[in-house]
Design a protein around this motif. Structure first.
Motif, mmCIF file in Angstrom:
data_model
loop_
_atom_site.group_PDB
_atom_site.id
_atom_site.type_symbol
_atom_site.label_atom_id
_atom_site.label_comp_id
_atom_site.label_asym_id
_atom_site.label_seq_id
_atom_site.Cartn_x
_atom_site.Cartn_y
_atom_site.Cartn_z
ATOM 1 N N HIS A 107 0.829 -1.206 0.000
ATOM 2 C CA HIS A 107 0.000 0.000 0.000
ATOM 3 C C HIS A 107 0.863 1.257 0.000
ATOM 4 O O HIS A 107 0.514 2.251 -0.638
ATOM 5 C CB HIS A 107 -0.920 0.003 1.218
ATOM 6 N N ILE A 108 1.988 1.209 0.706
ATOM 7 C CA ILE A 108 2.881 2.361 0.757
ATOM 8 C C ILE A 108 3.499 2.616 -0.619
ATOM 9 O O ILE A 108 3.630 3.748 -1.069
ATOM 10 C CB ILE A 108 3.989 2.152 1.805
ATOM 11 N N LEU A 109 3.864 1.548 -1.315
ATOM 12 C CA LEU A 109 4.524 1.687 -2.609
ATOM 13 C C LEU A 109 3.567 2.082 -3.720
ATOM 14 O O LEU A 109 3.903 2.900 -4.585
ATOM 15 C CB LEU A 109 5.233 0.380 -2.984
ATOM 16 N N PHE A 110 2.360 1.507 -3.723
ATOM 17 C CA PHE A 110 1.457 1.705 -4.853
ATOM 18 C C PHE A 110 0.143 2.383 -4.499
ATOM 19 O O PHE A 110 -0.660 2.685 -5.370
ATOM 20 C CB PHE A 110 1.167 0.346 -5.527
ATOM 21 N N GLY A 111 -0.098 2.605 -3.212
ATOM 22 C CA GLY A 111 -1.289 3.335 -2.798
ATOM 23 C C GLY A 111 -2.544 2.484 -2.789
ATOM 24 O O GLY A 111 -2.646 1.464 -3.466
ATOM 25 N N ASN A 112 -3.514 2.913 -1.994
ATOM 26 C CA ASN A 112 -4.824 2.277 -1.958
ATOM 27 C C ASN A 112 -5.818 3.303 -1.432
ATOM 28 O O ASN A 112 -6.139 3.327 -0.238
ATOM 29 C CB ASN A 112 -4.802 1.024 -1.078
ATOM 30 N N VAL A 113 -6.305 4.144 -2.331
ATOM 31 C CA VAL A 113 -7.157 5.262 -1.927
ATOM 32 C C VAL A 113 -8.465 4.787 -1.302
ATOM 33 O O VAL A 113 -9.073 5.495 -0.492
ATOM 34 C CB VAL A 113 -7.432 6.181 -3.139
ATOM 35 N N LEU A 114 -8.903 3.578 -1.650
ATOM 36 C CA LEU A 114 -10.163 3.066 -1.105
ATOM 37 C C LEU A 114 -10.020 2.628 0.359
ATOM 38 O O LEU A 114 -11.018 2.324 1.007
ATOM 39 C CB LEU A 114 -10.659 1.884 -1.952
ATOM 40 N N ALA A 115 -8.772 2.615 0.864
ATOM 41 C CA ALA A 115 -8.549 2.230 2.258
ATOM 42 C C ALA A 115 -8.265 3.438 3.150
ATOM 43 O O ALA A 115 -7.821 3.287 4.282
ATOM 44 C CB ALA A 115 -7.382 1.239 2.343
ATOM 45 N N VAL A 116 -8.512 4.628 2.638
ATOM 46 C CA VAL A 116 -8.256 5.849 3.405
ATOM 47 C C VAL A 116 -9.216 5.922 4.586
ATOM 48 O O VAL A 116 -10.429 5.730 4.438
ATOM 49 C CB VAL A 116 -8.424 7.095 2.517
ATOM 50 N N SER A 117 -8.682 6.218 5.762
ATOM 51 C CA SER A 117 -9.505 6.312 6.973
ATOM 52 C C SER A 117 -9.924 7.758 7.223
ATOM 53 O O SER A 117 -9.435 8.689 6.564
ATOM 54 C CB SER A 117 -8.722 5.786 8.173
ATOM 55 N N ASP A 118 -10.811 7.933 8.184
ATOM 56 C CA ASP A 118 -11.248 9.286 8.537
ATOM 57 C C ASP A 118 -10.091 10.117 9.090
ATOM 58 O O ASP A 118 -10.022 11.331 8.858
ATOM 59 C CB ASP A 118 -12.384 9.217 9.570
ATOM 60 N N SER A 119 -9.191 9.480 9.839
ATOM 61 C CA SER A 119 -8.029 10.202 10.372
ATOM 62 C C SER A 119 -7.103 10.648 9.239
ATOM 63 O O SER A 119 -6.520 11.746 9.283
ATOM 64 C CB SER A 119 -7.263 9.322 11.359
ATOM 65 N N ASP A 120 -6.966 9.795 8.195
ATOM 66 C CA ASP A 120 -6.176 10.177 7.020
ATOM 67 C C ASP A 120 -6.810 11.377 6.323
ATOM 68 O O ASP A 120 -6.113 12.268 5.825
ATOM 69 C CB ASP A 120 -6.070 9.015 6.032
ATOM 70 N N LEU A 121 -8.122 11.394 6.282
ATOM 71 C CA LEU A 121 -8.855 12.505 5.660
ATOM 72 C C LEU A 121 -8.573 13.813 6.395
ATOM 73 O O LEU A 121 -8.324 14.851 5.762
ATOM 74 C CB LEU A 121 -10.354 12.205 5.664
ATOM 75 N N ILE A 122 -8.597 13.753 7.716
ATOM 76 C CA ILE A 122 -8.334 14.949 8.522
ATOM 77 C C ILE A 122 -6.895 15.423 8.314
ATOM 78 O O ILE A 122 -6.638 16.627 8.141
ATOM 79 C CB ILE A 122 -8.597 14.656 10.011
ATOM 80 N N THR A 123 -5.956 14.479 8.303
ATOM 81 C CA THR A 123 -4.551 14.820 8.082
ATOM 82 C C THR A 123 -4.351 15.478 6.724
ATOM 83 O O THR A 123 -3.638 16.481 6.597
ATOM 84 C CB THR A 123 -3.664 13.567 8.171
ATOM 85 N N THR A 124 -4.999 14.935 5.701
ATOM 86 C CA THR A 124 -4.901 15.495 4.351
ATOM 87 C C THR A 124 -5.466 16.910 4.309
ATOM 88 O O THR A 124 -4.896 17.799 3.664
ATOM 89 C CB THR A 124 -5.659 14.606 3.348
ATOM 90 N N ALA A 125 -6.568 17.136 5.001
ATOM 91 C CA ALA A 125 -7.174 18.474 5.044
ATOM 92 C C ALA A 125 -6.232 19.473 5.710
ATOM 93 O O ALA A 125 -6.100 20.624 5.249
ATOM 94 C CB ALA A 125 -8.506 18.420 5.792
ATOM 95 N N VAL A 126 -5.554 19.054 6.769
ATOM 96 C CA VAL A 126 -4.607 19.933 7.469
ATOM 97 C C VAL A 126 -3.436 20.281 6.554
ATOM 98 O O VAL A 126 -3.025 21.450 6.461
ATOM 99 C CB VAL A 126 -4.100 19.259 8.762
ATOM 100 N N VAL A 127 -2.900 19.277 5.865
ATOM 101 C CA VAL A 127 -1.766 19.515 4.969
ATOM 102 C C VAL A 127 -2.182 20.412 3.803
ATOM 103 O O VAL A 127 -1.423 21.300 3.390
ATOM 104 C CB VAL A 127 -1.187 18.180 4.455
ATOM 105 N N LEU A 128 -3.379 20.212 3.275
ATOM 106 C CA LEU A 128 -3.878 21.077 2.199
ATOM 107 C C LEU A 128 -3.955 22.521 2.675
ATOM 108 O O LEU A 128 -3.574 23.453 1.944
ATOM 109 C CB LEU A 128 -5.254 20.606 1.727
ATOM 110 N N ALA A 129 -4.430 22.726 3.892
ATOM 111 C CA ALA A 129 -4.493 24.079 4.460
ATOM 112 C C ALA A 129 -3.094 24.686 4.568
ATOM 113 O O ALA A 129 -2.903 25.874 4.273
ATOM 114 C CB ALA A 129 -5.178 24.031 5.821
#
Length: 287
Positions: free
Chosen positions: A124-146
């Motif tokens: 998953h680290i090498l090739f990704g798996n967007v369908l396995a994104v958790s709610d905490s990952d979503l929050i982290t992504t929103a913070v980084v986007l900001a």
């Protein structure tokens, strides 16, 4: 059309798919923004180096139960500092220093991952798996986007000047090294947040391909950033659709979609003069 309706129905019903879509859009926006500055600064190889250099940080964070963002950021910044130190303190050129540092970090990451005995997570680290994104990952992504939006808004002028003429920026009194390492830190944060969507191996494609596509369509930096973000978001959404519908790996699906956009731009852009002939040379200028 039936597959599209199924995808839309899935978005209405499944929370994991909604989370994946929102995350893919946010990663697309930040990749387009940061990627625009990366290619204009001639740092595509540096983007590749940072994306590979964060692997040992991810492994260490995973083994210690820490937030992946912390471990990866530390190793990403460390890699950027080491590359700069090798370049300044030796007669080796920058690309050689990049190759040495990122390959060493990548190899170290593989060893640490194997010690953690987590081959599934490695995939998953090498090739990704967007369908396995958790709610905490979503929050982290929103913070980084900001952070990305805030950084590029506040330091847009500095980034613009150093990207087009670093020598002039130094003469103007700007601390170009600080701008450089700040951009490297932001690049590292974007790289880590993109782990779930496209994976380490393909992150550089999401940073470079949409930005290169936008470069072929416009001569204005502000427009280039917006177009790059748009292409990156479109590639992320279409790649997510292909991943959900045909059970393809999300990372390769997103990257191939971005590559198709670039191919169209390469053929159709007036800059290329393949389909459209244009007098004179075209140069990218700032606004």
């Amino acid at each position: 059309m039936h597959s599209i309706s199924l995808f839309i129905d899935g978005l209405m019903q499944y929370n994991f798919l909604q989370t994946a879509l929102i995350t893919a859009i946010m990663v697309g926006i930040m990749s387009g923004i940061v990627g625009s500055f990366i290619i204009l600064r001639g740092m595509s190889l540096m983007g590749d180096a940072i994306s590979h250099a964060v692997l040992p940080g991810v492994a260490v964070a995973y083994m210690l139960g820490m937030n992946l963002l912390i471990g990866a950021s530390l190793f990403g910044v460390l890699a950027a500092i080491l590359i700069g130190a090798v370049t300044l303190k030796s007669k080796l050129k920058n690309d050689t220093a990049i190759g040495i540092v990122f390959s060493a970090f990548f190899a170290l990451g593989f060893i640490l991952i194997s010690l953690a005995e987590s081959s599934t997570n490695l995939h998953h680290i090498l090739f990704g798996n967007v369908l396995a994104v958790s709610d905490s990952d979503l929050i982290t992504t929103a913070v980084v986007l900001a952070i990305v939006l805030l950084f590029t808004t506040i330091f847009y002028k500095e980034l613009l000047i150093t990207s087009f003429d670093n020598t002039f920026a130094q003469a103007y009194g700007l601390r170009t090294q600080i701008v450089h390492y700040a951009l490297m830190l932001v690049l590292t944060l974007v790289t880590v947040t993109a782990l779930q969507t496209v994976g380490i191996i393909l992150i550089v494609a999401m940073l470079i391909t949409p930005a290169a596509t936008a470069f072929l369509w416009t001569n204005r930096m502000a427009y280039m950033i917006m177009i790059a973000a748009g292409f990156s978001v479109a590639a992320s959404v279409i790649g997510l659709y292909l991943s959900f519908t045909f059970n393809w790996a999300s990372g390769p699906a997103i990257v191939l979609t971005a590559a198709i956009f670039f191919t169209i731009a390469f053929i159709c852009s007036p800059k290329q003069e393949i389909l459209f002939k244009k007098r004179g040379n075209v140069q990218c200028i700032s606004n």
